[in-house]
Design a protein around this motif. Structure first.
Motif, short mmCIF file in Angstrom:
data_model
loop_
_atom_site.label_atom_id
_atom_site.label_comp_id
_atom_site.label_asym_id
_atom_site.label_seq_id
_atom_site.Cartn_x
_atom_site.Cartn_y
_atom_site.Cartn_z
N CYS A 263 0.87 -1.17 0.00
CA CYS A 263 0.00 0.00 0.00
C CYS A 263 0.90 1.23 0.00
O CYS A 263 2.13 1.09 -0.01
CB CYS A 263 -0.93 0.00 1.23
N ASP A 264 0.32 2.41 0.02
CA ASP A 264 1.12 3.63 0.16
C ASP A 264 1.44 3.80 1.63
O ASP A 264 0.67 4.40 2.39
CB ASP A 264 0.34 4.84 -0.39
N LEU A 265 2.56 3.24 2.06
CA LEU A 265 2.89 3.20 3.48
C LEU A 265 3.14 4.58 4.05
O LEU A 265 2.89 4.83 5.24
CB LEU A 265 4.10 2.29 3.71
N ASP A 266 3.61 5.50 3.21
CA ASP A 266 3.83 6.87 3.69
C ASP A 266 2.52 7.53 4.14
O ASP A 266 2.53 8.43 4.99
CB ASP A 266 4.46 7.73 2.59
N ALA A 267 1.39 7.09 3.56
CA ALA A 267 0.10 7.67 3.90
C ALA A 267 -0.50 7.08 5.17
O ALA A 267 -1.53 7.57 5.66
CB ALA A 267 -0.87 7.48 2.74
N VAL A 268 0.12 6.03 5.69
CA VAL A 268 -0.37 5.38 6.91
C VAL A 268 0.25 6.06 8.13
O VAL A 268 1.46 6.33 8.15
CB VAL A 268 -0.01 3.88 6.90
N THR B 9 -6.81 -5.01 8.14
CA THR B 9 -7.72 -3.85 8.10
C THR B 9 -7.53 -2.92 6.91
O THR B 9 -8.44 -2.14 6.61
CB THR B 9 -7.57 -3.01 9.39
N ASN B 10 -6.37 -2.95 6.25
CA ASN B 10 -6.11 -2.02 5.15
C ASN B 10 -6.46 -2.69 3.83
O ASN B 10 -5.87 -3.71 3.47
CB ASN B 10 -4.64 -1.59 5.18
N GLU B 11 -7.41 -2.14 3.08
CA GLU B 11 -7.89 -2.79 1.87
C GLU B 11 -6.82 -2.92 0.79
O GLU B 11 -6.74 -3.93 0.09
CB GLU B 11 -9.11 -2.05 1.31
N SER C 214 -5.56 -6.54 -0.59
CA SER C 214 -5.71 -6.90 -2.00
C SER C 214 -4.39 -7.32 -2.63
O SER C 214 -4.37 -7.96 -3.69
CB SER C 214 -6.31 -5.73 -2.79
N SER C 215 -3.28 -6.99 -2.00
CA SER C 215 -1.97 -7.36 -2.54
C SER C 215 -1.57 -8.78 -2.15
O SER C 215 -0.60 -9.32 -2.70
CB SER C 215 -0.90 -6.38 -2.04
N LEU C 216 -2.29 -9.38 -1.22
CA LEU C 216 -1.92 -10.70 -0.72
C LEU C 216 -2.66 -11.79 -1.48
O LEU C 216 -3.88 -11.91 -1.37
CB LEU C 216 -2.22 -10.80 0.78
N VAL C 217 -1.94 -12.58 -2.24
CA VAL C 217 -2.53 -13.71 -2.94
C VAL C 217 -2.77 -14.82 -1.91
O VAL C 217 -1.94 -15.08 -1.04
CB VAL C 217 -1.60 -14.20 -4.07
#
Length: 284
Positions: free
Chosen positions: A148-153, A166-168, A172-175
């Motif tokens: 995800c955009d970790l800087d935005a977290v 909890t982070n969509e 979604s990145s996890l197969v």
């Protein structure tokens, strides 16, 4: 015959002296109090510290007198804030008290400038520094865009367990999401065995249980899995499918902090990681 004081006595006297020295350097103005015309005590009075920290005056006095009393992490947190302790002083306060800081800073002494430079040099290989609680303490440019955009977290939310449940974008990145979650819950339970009484761990567990029914269901299974190197499959929102080998470089005991790095298993994944690095915003 020389008598050696017990370590607990030494710690209490060191703590008492440390608190007095920090109290005496804080001016009333710094604490938001009027100075008054008859002040003789350098810095703050004991009753002022107790009032600002919302603790009993007698209790705080006993603390500065090195009495054998129990100190909760929450009270230490309030005293640290009242005395305007910096990160090193706060760490020292909790160390002398034999307590674990329930709200550690977003940075960590484990992440030295040399380690930070090392993970930057690993770009475009995604790399980060994690502690045993899966807090992300530092990360390089490619890792910052891997899930995800970790800087935005927010820094306090940069935790792999919390984000994966909890982070969509992260989810979604996890197969094979469910299997990943099963393993993560089992690894977290294994890691937590050495930290069951520590406030920071209990706070994270409560957050996970409150935020994710799936985590609650997996946690109730009491499965345990130890750390291991594995091949992982991610789907990055920018560059697509990535197959990587997960590697850990332990920075201390095996239950402590570690450097996590993902090594591409094929040329296509390497090319895509290089593209992701070019797409990621440069750190300031």
């Amino acid at each position: 015959m020389t008598t050696v004081a017990p370590e607990s006595d030494v710690r209490r006297h060191e703590l008492a002296a440390f608190l007095r020295s920090r109290r005496e350097r804080i001016t009333p103005e710094q604490a938001g109090l009027p100075r008054g015309s008859r002040r003789r005590t350098p810095g703050l009075r004991r009753e002022e510290v107790a009032q600002l920290a919302s603790v009993g005056v007698t209790w705080y006095t006993w603390l500065e007198q090195a009495r054998d009393i129990k100190v909760s992490p929450q009270v230490l947190d309030a005293i640290a804030r009242t005395l305007l302790l910096d990160r090193s002083e706060r760490t020292h306060l909790f160390s002398l008290s034999g307590a674990v800081d329930p709200t550690p800073g977003s940075t960590c002494p484990t992440v030295s400038p040399a380690l930070a430079a090392m993970i930057e040099q690993l770009d475009p290989l995604p790399s980060c520094i994690q502690n045993s609680r899966y807090d992300i303490l530092a990360y390089n440019r490619t890792y910052g865009q891997l899930f995800c955009d970790l800087d935005a977290v927010a820094p306090e939310d940069r935790n792999c367990m919390l984000l994966s449940y909890t982070n969509e974008d992260w989810r979604s990145s996890l197969v094979d999401l469910h299997e990943v979650h099963r393993l993560m819950a089992a690894k977290f339970r294994a890691s937590m065995a050495e930290h069951l009484a520590e406030p920071a761990w209990k706070v994270l567990l409560k957050r996970l249980e409150a935020a994710s029914p799936e985590f609650r269901e997996l946690w109730a299974r009491h499965e345990v899995v130890g750390p291991s190197a594995r091949t992982k499959h991610f789907h990055n929102r920018h560059v697509g499918s990535l197959r990587v080998n997960h590697t850990d470089l332990w920075l201390g005991p095996s239950s402590g902090p570690r450097m996590v790095t993902y090594i591409p298993v094929d040329a296509e994944s390497r090319d895509r990681l290089e593209r992701l690095y070019r797409l990621a915003p440069a750190t300031v």
